[in-house]
Motif scaffolding. Structure first.
Motif, mmCIF file in Angstrom:
data_model
loop_
_atom_site.group_PDB
_atom_site.id
_atom_site.type_symbol
_atom_site.label_atom_id
_atom_site.label_comp_id
_atom_site.label_asym_id
_atom_site.label_seq_id
_atom_site.Cartn_x
_atom_site.Cartn_y
_atom_site.Cartn_z
ATOM 1 N N GLU A 33 3.981 8.388 -1.037
ATOM 2 C CA GLU A 33 2.733 8.455 -0.707
ATOM 3 C C GLU A 33 2.184 9.785 -0.225
ATOM 4 N N ILE A 34 1.059 10.007 -0.272
ATOM 5 C CA ILE A 34 0.490 11.182 0.055
ATOM 6 C C ILE A 34 0.063 11.225 1.358
ATOM 7 N N LYS A 35 0.533 12.137 2.453
ATOM 8 C CA LYS A 35 0.113 11.833 3.856
ATOM 9 C C LYS A 35 -1.286 12.497 4.042
ATOM 10 N N GLN A 36 -2.286 12.174 4.890
ATOM 11 C CA GLN A 36 -3.379 12.753 4.944
ATOM 12 C C GLN A 36 -3.395 13.658 6.143
ATOM 13 N N LYS A 47 -6.557 12.552 -2.579
ATOM 14 C CA LYS A 47 -5.329 12.102 -2.242
ATOM 15 C C LYS A 47 -5.296 10.802 -1.925
ATOM 16 N N LYS A 48 -6.355 10.072 -1.234
ATOM 17 C CA LYS A 48 -6.647 8.669 -1.300
ATOM 18 C C LYS A 48 -6.683 8.218 -2.718
ATOM 19 N N MET A 49 -7.548 8.593 -3.495
ATOM 20 C CA MET A 49 -7.689 7.875 -4.880
ATOM 21 C C MET A 49 -6.719 8.131 -5.781
ATOM 22 N N PHE A 50 -5.790 9.263 -5.753
ATOM 23 C CA PHE A 50 -4.698 9.346 -6.424
ATOM 24 C C PHE A 50 -3.688 8.162 -5.969
ATOM 25 N N HIS A 51 -3.571 7.847 -4.553
ATOM 26 C CA HIS A 51 -2.511 6.727 -4.194
ATOM 27 C C HIS A 51 -3.045 5.459 -4.715
ATOM 28 N N LYS A 55 -0.950 2.785 -7.167
ATOM 29 C CA LYS A 55 -0.156 1.605 -6.621
ATOM 30 C C LYS A 55 -0.747 0.497 -7.797
ATOM 31 N N LYS A 56 -1.827 0.845 -8.585
ATOM 32 C CA LYS A 56 -2.117 -0.044 -9.491
ATOM 33 C C LYS A 56 -0.665 -0.343 -10.516
ATOM 34 N N ARG A 57 -0.122 0.608 -10.606
ATOM 35 C CA ARG A 57 1.289 0.545 -11.735
ATOM 36 C C ARG A 57 0.696 0.136 -13.018
ATOM 37 N N VAL A 93 0.816 11.906 -10.231
ATOM 38 C CA VAL A 93 0.596 11.395 -11.589
ATOM 39 C C VAL A 93 1.592 11.174 -12.387
ATOM 40 N N MET A 94 2.687 12.124 -12.160
ATOM 41 C CA MET A 94 3.877 11.729 -13.255
ATOM 42 C C MET A 94 4.538 10.473 -12.546
ATOM 43 N N ASN A 95 4.392 10.262 -11.340
ATOM 44 C CA ASN A 95 4.891 8.938 -10.560
ATOM 45 C C ASN A 95 4.220 7.911 -11.092
ATOM 46 N N ALA A 96 3.001 8.039 -11.327
ATOM 47 C CA ALA A 96 1.997 7.122 -11.831
ATOM 48 C C ALA A 96 2.340 6.403 -13.070
ATOM 49 N N TRP A 97 2.493 7.577 -13.926
ATOM 50 C CA TRP A 97 3.124 7.061 -15.383
ATOM 51 C C TRP A 97 4.338 6.323 -15.331
ATOM 52 N N GLN A 98 5.367 6.897 -14.591
ATOM 53 C CA GLN A 98 6.676 6.154 -14.675
ATOM 54 C C GLN A 98 6.524 4.940 -14.041
ATOM 55 N N GLN A 99 5.767 4.577 -12.941
ATOM 56 C CA GLN A 99 5.441 3.162 -12.486
ATOM 57 C C GLN A 99 4.950 2.217 -13.472
ATOM 58 N N CYS A 100 4.307 2.641 -14.368
ATOM 59 C CA CYS A 100 3.618 1.688 -15.196
ATOM 60 C C CYS A 100 4.557 1.383 -16.460
#
Length: 134
Positions: A33-36, A47-51, A55-57, A93-100
């Motif tokens: 997760e991206i710290k603020q 960063k909050k929107m990315f996170h 989380k949607k996966r 974003v790469m992690n979001a792709w991986q998680q789904c």
């Protein structure tokens, strides 16, 4: 497109398998997760929107995160310096792709291919000397 010789496929697999991305020395990003800690309110919001999308996966979440990233790139390219994306946003974003990957039911979309394409894009930009990936 030539990939960064310092990044091996084993490194990427380890990063994606652990659902963690490399830690920044200033603790802006750690443990998936991206710290603020940024003082830029625009970046904090992005960063909050990315996170949230991460989380949607889902492929919809990954596509939304990718769209946000490209929106930031476009704004930065047009001279809006507050929208400068960093490498950790690309990694998110790469992690979001991986998680789904496992939950993907749309066989017309390959999340791992999307993540790999984004990595190729990042490597190409780095070779071109684009400073926003620092």
């Amino acid at each position: 497109i030539k990939k960064d010789p310092n990044i091996s496929s084993d490194d990427l697999s380890q990063i994606f398998d652990s659902h963690e991305l490399p830690q920044r020395s200033n603790n802006d990003y750690c443990h998936g997760e991206i710290k603020q800690s940024s003082t830029n309110p625009i970046l904090k919001s992005y960063k909050k929107m990315f996170h949230a999308h991460l989380k949607k996966r889902t492929t919809n979440g990954a596509e939304a995160a990718a769209a946000l990233l490209h929106e930031m790139e476009d704004k930065y390219a047009s001279g809006e310096n507050d929208y400068r994306p960093d490498i950790y946003m690309f990694n998110t974003v790469m992690n979001a792709w991986q998680q789904c990957e496992l939950s993907n039911t749309d066989k017309s979309i390959s999340p791992s291919k999307k993540a790999e394409d984004l990595l190729d894009y990042v490597c190409k930009k780095r070779e071109e000397g684009v400073e926003c990936l620092g």
